[in-house]
Design a protein around this motif. Structure first.
Motif, short mmCIF file in Angstrom:
data_model
loop_
_atom_site.label_atom_id
_atom_site.label_comp_id
_atom_site.label_asym_id
_atom_site.label_seq_id
_atom_site.Cartn_x
_atom_site.Cartn_y
_atom_site.Cartn_z
N PHE A 152 0.76 -1.34 -0.24
CA PHE A 152 0.02 -0.05 -0.16
C PHE A 152 0.91 0.87 -0.66
O PHE A 152 0.62 2.47 -0.94
CB PHE A 152 -0.76 -0.01 1.52
N ALA A 153 1.35 1.86 0.77
CA ALA A 153 2.67 2.49 0.99
C ALA A 153 3.57 2.67 -0.53
O ALA A 153 3.91 4.10 -0.83
CB ALA A 153 3.68 2.28 1.93
N ASP A 154 4.40 1.94 -0.82
CA ASP A 154 4.66 2.00 -2.38
C ASP A 154 3.89 2.49 -2.99
O ASP A 154 4.45 3.13 -4.23
CB ASP A 154 5.43 0.42 -2.79
N ASP A 155 2.39 1.79 -3.39
CA ASP A 155 1.10 2.29 -4.49
C ASP A 155 0.87 3.50 -4.23
O ASP A 155 -0.20 4.10 -5.09
CB ASP A 155 0.20 1.21 -4.85
N HIS A 156 0.99 4.35 -3.04
CA HIS A 156 0.59 5.55 -3.02
C HIS A 156 1.43 5.94 -2.48
O HIS A 156 1.51 7.27 -1.04
CB HIS A 156 -0.12 5.69 -1.62
N VAL A 157 2.96 6.04 -3.18
CA VAL A 157 3.89 7.27 -2.92
C VAL A 157 3.77 8.87 -2.59
O VAL A 157 3.79 9.36 -1.93
CB VAL A 157 5.22 7.17 -3.73
N LYS A 172 8.56 7.10 5.18
CA LYS A 172 9.41 8.16 4.73
C LYS A 172 10.90 7.90 4.09
O LYS A 172 10.97 8.12 3.01
CB LYS A 172 9.46 8.71 6.18
N ARG A 173 10.84 6.78 4.74
CA ARG A 173 12.22 6.10 3.86
C ARG A 173 12.39 5.57 2.46
O ARG A 173 13.37 6.11 1.48
CB ARG A 173 13.09 4.75 4.80
N HIS A 174 11.29 4.91 2.25
CA HIS A 174 10.85 4.94 0.95
C HIS A 174 10.60 5.94 0.21
O HIS A 174 11.07 5.76 -1.32
CB HIS A 174 9.75 3.84 1.01
N LEU A 190 11.74 9.29 0.35
CA LEU A 190 13.06 10.27 -0.03
C LEU A 190 13.89 8.78 -0.29
O LEU A 190 14.66 9.74 -1.53
CB LEU A 190 13.84 9.86 1.20
N GLU A 191 13.81 8.44 -1.29
CA GLU A 191 14.98 7.15 -1.61
C GLU A 191 14.52 7.05 -3.08
O GLU A 191 15.35 7.33 -3.91
CB GLU A 191 14.85 5.64 -1.09
N LEU A 192 12.89 7.08 -3.59
CA LEU A 192 12.81 6.65 -4.69
C LEU A 192 13.03 8.77 -5.25
O LEU A 192 13.39 8.65 -5.95
CB LEU A 192 10.62 6.72 -4.48
N ALA A 193 12.55 9.32 -4.23
CA ALA A 193 12.55 10.67 -4.80
C ALA A 193 14.02 10.80 -5.65
O ALA A 193 14.52 11.13 -6.01
CB ALA A 193 12.89 11.63 -3.44
N ALA A 194 15.31 10.33 -4.70
CA ALA A 194 16.61 10.50 -4.64
C ALA A 194 16.88 9.67 -5.94
O ALA A 194 17.89 10.10 -6.84
CB ALA A 194 17.58 9.82 -3.39
N GLY A 195 16.57 8.64 -6.68
CA GLY A 195 15.94 7.63 -7.48
C GLY A 195 16.10 9.26 -8.73
O GLY A 195 16.50 8.95 -9.63
N SER A 201 9.48 16.25 -5.46
CA SER A 201 8.61 16.65 -3.94
C SER A 201 7.66 16.80 -4.08
O SER A 201 6.58 15.16 -3.13
CB SER A 201 8.63 17.79 -3.76
N ASP A 202 6.93 17.37 -4.92
CA ASP A 202 5.05 16.06 -5.84
C ASP A 202 4.58 15.11 -5.35
O ASP A 202 3.84 14.52 -5.31
CB ASP A 202 4.34 17.22 -6.47
N LEU A 203 5.56 14.45 -6.91
CA LEU A 203 5.29 12.94 -6.55
C LEU A 203 5.45 11.94 -5.33
O LEU A 203 5.03 10.84 -5.84
CB LEU A 203 6.52 12.33 -8.09
N CYS A 204 6.09 12.90 -4.97
CA CYS A 204 7.07 11.50 -3.57
C CYS A 204 5.92 11.84 -2.16
O CYS A 204 6.38 11.73 -1.27
CB CYS A 204 8.31 11.77 -3.52
N GLY A 205 4.41 12.67 -2.65
CA GLY A 205 3.90 13.15 -1.24
C GLY A 205 4.77 13.91 -0.78
O GLY A 205 3.98 14.11 0.77
N TYR A 206 5.05 14.80 -0.94
CA TYR A 206 4.69 16.13 0.58
C TYR A 206 4.68 17.71 0.30
O TYR A 206 4.01 18.06 -1.39
CB TYR A 206 6.53 16.51 -0.10
#
Length: 306
Positions: free
Chosen positions: A20-25, A62-64, A66-71, A84-89
């Protein structure tokens, strides 16, 4: 309650929460949203996830993110506000603050790093495996000129995590056959000629530490195959799900099995992104397993770089 639930069910609750967390990043949600969806209490889910995964649920989220954002900072053409928007901030400022706390670098400075610490290790592993296979193992196969530009439909991935641990890639290789056979039977049973049996990771390579990588095997089915989705949800409820955005992809066919193809794949992506030959629209690249000695690599592309 715990005495009535098997260890397998406990594992599934945790994995469904991770899914769920991965599908709703990029979406706002709470732990209660997840526990309600699973039909268990907030506290039960909270403690079960932490026990099984080795970290609290919100710490993973949170870690997931931020790591996807870094990718995306490494491989996409998005600006920092878009990432920022794509990763839920909610704001770029909130994202930048969280990112710097986690990575000790601002998003802007992180983007300028030539080789990350984890990347050095990835490249070393790649070079050692490549050397073991021999100098002619890939023989120019991983070349942008061999890529085909294709469009994929919006799809849903039904998958299982087949490795999480100290050596995820080795474990994935050891367990792949049983999962490939399962998904192959599903293709035949539900008449899914447009589906693909794929493998990849939920994480951002090389940002995520190798020992934390979550490798998956799954079947990717176009959204419009409504009857098949109904059947799969009824009969394979234990599988995790993930929405995979369609659109522009690069397809690179390679005459080798998925494990061999995975060795130079990251290096190919990283090199081309750094040189600006293409930019990715997300971290969801994958390998389609088309046979024992033939695979196709799919890399999502930004339209403006297509």
């Amino acid at each position: 309650m715990a005495s009535l639930i098997t260890r397998e069910q406990l594992e599934n609750f945790a994995l469904q929460g991770l899914s769920f967390a991965d599908d709703h990043v990029g979406d706002p949600f709470s732990i209660k949203d997840v526990s309600d969806r699973l039909g268990i209490s907030y506290s039960y889910f909270y403690h079960n996830f932490a026990q099984y995964m080795g970290e609290p649920f919100w710490h993973y989220v949170k870690r997931h993110r931020l790591e996807l954002a870094a990718g995306l900072l490494r491989h996409s053409g998005y600006n920092i506000g878009e990432i920022s928007d794509l990763c839920g901030y909610a704001t770029t400022a909130a994202f930048s603050k969280a990112f710097k706390q986690h990575f000790k670098e601002s998003p802007k400075d992180f983007r300028q790093i030539i080789i990350l610490p984890n990347e050095k290790r990835t490249l070393q592993i790649t070079e050692s495996i490549t050397a073991a296979l021999g100098p002619d193992a890939f023989n120019g196969l991983f070349n942008y000129e061999r890529c085909e530009k294709v469009k994929l439909p919006d799809s849903i991935l039904y998958y299982s995590l087949i490795s999480r641990g100290q050596d995820p890639v080795t474990e994935m290789i050891a367990r792949m056959t049983q999962y490939y056979n399962l998904f192959k039977k599903m293709q035949t049973l539900y008449d899914l000629p447009q589906s693909r049996i794929i493998t990849g990771t939920l994480d951002a390579v090389p940002v995520t530490n190798y020992e934390r990588l979550s490798m998956f095997a799954g079947i990717l089915i176009p959204v419009q195959a409504i009857a098949a989705h109904i059947q799969l949800q009824q009969n394979f409820g234990y599988l995790m799900t993930k929405r995979i955005t369609g659109g522009n992809y690069l397809k690179l066919p390679v005459p080798m099995d998925f494990a061999t193809a995975g060795v130079p794949m990251y290096n190919f992506i990283s090199m081309n992104c750094k040189e600006g030959i293409f930019k990715m629209s997300g971290n969801h690249f994958f390998i389609s397993m088309n046979g024992p000695s033939y695979s196709e690599i799919y890399i999502p592309q930004l339209k403006k770089h297509y």
